[in-house]
Design an enzyme around this catalytic site. Structure first.
Site, PDB file in Angstrom:
ATOM      1  N   ASP A 275      24.989  79.865 131.551  1.00 25.39           N
ATOM      2  CA  ASP A 275      26.412  79.753 131.088  1.00 25.39           C
ATOM      3  C   ASP A 275      27.113  78.928 132.008  1.00 25.39           C
ATOM      4  OD1 ASP A 275      29.061  80.714 130.157  1.00 25.39           O
ATOM      5  OD2 ASP A 275      27.798  82.374 128.918  1.00 25.39           O
ATOM      6  N   HIS A 319      28.060  80.163 116.268  1.00 25.10           N
ATOM      7  CA  HIS A 319      29.300  80.686 115.389  1.00 25.10           C
ATOM      8  C   HIS A 319      30.599  80.287 115.900  1.00 25.10           C
ATOM      9  CE1 HIS A 319      30.980  84.745 116.577  1.00 25.10           C
ATOM     10  NE2 HIS A 319      30.575  83.974 117.849  1.00 25.10           N
TER      11      HIS A 319
HETATM   12  C1  SAM Z   1      30.656  84.533 122.228  1.00 26.83           C
HETATM   13  S1  SAM Z   1      30.082  84.422 123.857  1.00 26.83           S
HETATM   14  C2  SAM Z   1      28.333  85.175 123.724  1.00 26.83           C
HETATM   15  C3  SAM Z   1      27.899  85.758 124.930  1.00 26.83           C
HETATM   16  C4  SAM Z   1      26.521  86.246 124.871  1.00 26.83           C
HETATM   17  N1  SAM Z   1      25.518  85.414 124.436  1.00 26.83           N
HETATM   18  C5  SAM Z   1      26.417  87.546 123.999  1.00 26.83           C
HETATM   19  O1  SAM Z   1      25.547  87.500 122.822  1.00 26.83           O
HETATM   20  O2  SAM Z   1      27.039  88.373 124.135  1.00 26.83           O
HETATM   21  C6  SAM Z   1      29.658  82.677 123.970  1.00 26.83           C
HETATM   22  C7  SAM Z   1      29.090  82.304 125.496  1.00 26.83           C
HETATM   23  O3  SAM Z   1      29.024  80.992 125.565  1.00 26.83           O
HETATM   24  C8  SAM Z   1      29.624  80.281 126.765  1.00 26.83           C
HETATM   25  N2  SAM Z   1      29.789  79.148 126.633  1.00 26.83           N
HETATM   26  C9  SAM Z   1      30.818  78.267 125.873  1.00 26.83           C
HETATM   27  N3  SAM Z   1      30.683  77.150 126.145  1.00 26.83           N
HETATM   28  C10 SAM Z   1      29.658  76.942 126.937  1.00 26.83           C
HETATM   29  C11 SAM Z   1      29.006  75.694 127.465  1.00 26.83           C
HETATM   30  N4  SAM Z   1      29.475  74.495 127.134  1.00 26.83           N
HETATM   31  N5  SAM Z   1      28.021  75.777 128.102  1.00 26.83           N
HETATM   32  C12 SAM Z   1      27.289  77.161 128.286  1.00 26.83           C
HETATM   33  N6  SAM Z   1      28.040  78.088 128.067  1.00 26.83           N
HETATM   34  C13 SAM Z   1      28.993  78.255 127.204  1.00 26.83           C
HETATM   35  C14 SAM Z   1      30.672  81.322 127.047  1.00 26.83           C
HETATM   36  O4  SAM Z   1      30.978  81.239 128.233  1.00 26.83           O
HETATM   37  C15 SAM Z   1      30.277  82.673 126.317  1.00 26.83           C
HETATM   38  O5  SAM Z   1      29.690  83.426 127.478  1.00 26.83           O
END
Ligand code: SAM
Length: 420
Positions: A275, A319
């Site tokens: 992350d 999404h």
């Molecule tokens: C909707 S959350 C989903 C979290 C987890 N996978 C779950 O199912 O509960 C989206 C995740 O993507 C991460 N994220 C957003 N942009 C990112 C990036 N460029 N690289 C890595 N992670 C990222 C956010 O920090 C967040 O933890």
């Protein structure tokens, strides 16, 4: 002689409702489960075997209700912007916390603890009561219902606040954004950006504003703690054991809840949670998992550094992004893939129109529009995901679509067959 004239639709619906409720109640009685109630002590609990009749009741009652409204009133009732106004006030002023469990408080006492006048408090709360949020047991006094009680000293109030103070204003500006930036796929050309009067995307705002980030994180946690998002739909509905000694990379895995659940249940599975650095700052894996659950700061748009893993898992990632960016995220995996590697995507799988109960379809279509307002992103059908993945590389094959009954999310298992 029986008449061939069909019953009027409203009578058919009333009969349908009666039959389905009778069947549901029989299940509840047999299991000793109290029937649904607005009572503040009530815990909503409908067992899975009532799902079919529950869907019938909700769709038939909604159709009957809508048939009873003349067209402009129908649109006014569904428009419901004043529902959001009341909910925003309730969340902003933490009104649910001002009413003790099992007790009642006057409009004036509530007003004294908010910037609202007594009259405005009554106007807002009496509208909320038409949504069964609070009740007025005697004139002038406010008590809880099950819905308002769910907000009482609870992170559900954060979820409501994030929804009504961030997402609702974004929705009101989305048509403006669609006019200003037609067909945009950019996260900085959205209703959210217009509503914030800055060019910062929701991601930027959350990265810069710790208070808002906490509000969203707590709100999302309570939203996804509901049974339909149970991690058991991941651990129990895919044959993880058959992978043997396997390595899994959990992209955008947040604080690692999915990987921790998998590594705990499957001792042959080693996981790496990736992350953003800011998210992983203070996170530590449970000691008992040893090095089978590790954390790695990684931007999923950059080439995947963990080469040759068995599974790359993306839960609730795509999404949040338009097709253009999803393709970049998936393309960044290619240098790491070995033939036979799996890419598993867990997301809402959008139904074809009319394929599921309308109340559920409405909720999913609402999620889809929220993604548009916030990010210029979208919810997708299985065909949409297949097309995305094929655009990244034709070597991907969709091997399985897993949609466990009761789960809000489905899993798509893609296998990469190798360079083409
Ligand atoms: C909707 S959350 C989903 C979290 C987890 N996978 C779950 O199912 O509960 C989206 C995740 O993507 C991460 N994220 C957003 N942009 C990112 C990036 N460029 N690289 C890595 N992670 C990222 C956010 O920090 C967040 O933890």
């Amino acid at each position: 002689m029986a008449s061939n004239i069909p019953l009027p639709r409203i009578v058919q619906l009333a009969n349908t409702i009666s039959e389905a409720v009778t069947k549901m109640q029989a299940v509840l009685s047999a299991k000793g489960i109290p029937p649904p109630s607005f009572d503040e002590e009530h815990e909503f609990n409908l067992p899975l075997e009532t799902t079919h009749d529950h869907n019938i009741v909700l769709d038939a009652t909604a159709e009957l209700h809508d048939l009873m409204l003349e067209p402009l009133n129908l649109m006014y009732q569904h428009g419901g912007h004043n529902n959001s106004l009341c909910l925003q006030a309730i969340a902003e002023f933490k009104i649910a916390d001002l009413i003790p469990s099992g007790g009642q408080v006057s409009f004036g006492e509530i007003a004294n603890q908010t910037p609202l006048t007594e009259q405005m408090t009554a106007r807002l709360l009496r509208h909320a009561m038409t949504m069964r949020v609070f009740r007025e047991p005697v004139p002038g006094m406010v008590a809880h219902t099950a819905a308002s009680k769910a907000l009482h000293h609870s992170a559900a109030s954060d979820w409501l606040q994030a929804g009504t103070t961030e997402m609702w204003p974004a929705a009101t500006k989305t048509v403006g954004a669609l006019k200003e930036w037609p067909a945009s796929q950019e996260p900085d050309q959205t209703g959210y950006v217009l509503s914030n009067k800055s060019s910062a995307t929701l991601y930027d705002v959350l990265a810069q504003d710790a208070k808002k980030a906490e509000l969203f994180a707590k709100g999302m946690a309570v939203f996804s703690a509901r049974p339909q998002f149970s991690l058991s739909y991941i651990t129990d509905h895919y044959d993880w054991a058959s992978l043997g000694q396997a390595h899994l990379v959990d992209l955008g895995g947040s604080l690692g809840h999915v990987s921790i659940a998998l590594a705990t249940k499957f001792p042959n599975l080693s996981t790496i949670v990736q992350d953003m650095e800011s998210v992983l700052e203070n996170v530590t894996a449970p000691k008992q998992l040893g090095d089978r659950c590790r954390f790695m700061a990684h931007d999923f748009f950059a080439p995947q550094p963990v080469k040759g893993a068995d599974v790359y898992f993306l839960r609730w990632i795509l999404h949040n992004w338009s097709d253009k960016y999803c393709i970049l995220i998936l393309r960044a995996l290619l240098p790491a893939l070995r033939p036979g590697a799996r890419v598993i995507i867990q997301e809402i799988l959008m139904p074809e129109p009319g394929a599921i109960a309308m109340w559920k379809e409405k909720s999913l279509r609402s999620d889809d529009l929220s993604m548009a307002a916030a990010f210029n992103a979208q919810e997708r059908t299985v065909a949409d995901f297949s097309s995305l993945v094929k655009q990244v590389d034709v070597g991907f094959e969709l091997r399985d679509v897993i949609e466990p009954p009761g789960s809000a999310l489905g899993m798509l298992e893609f296998v990469w067959r190798g360079p083409t």
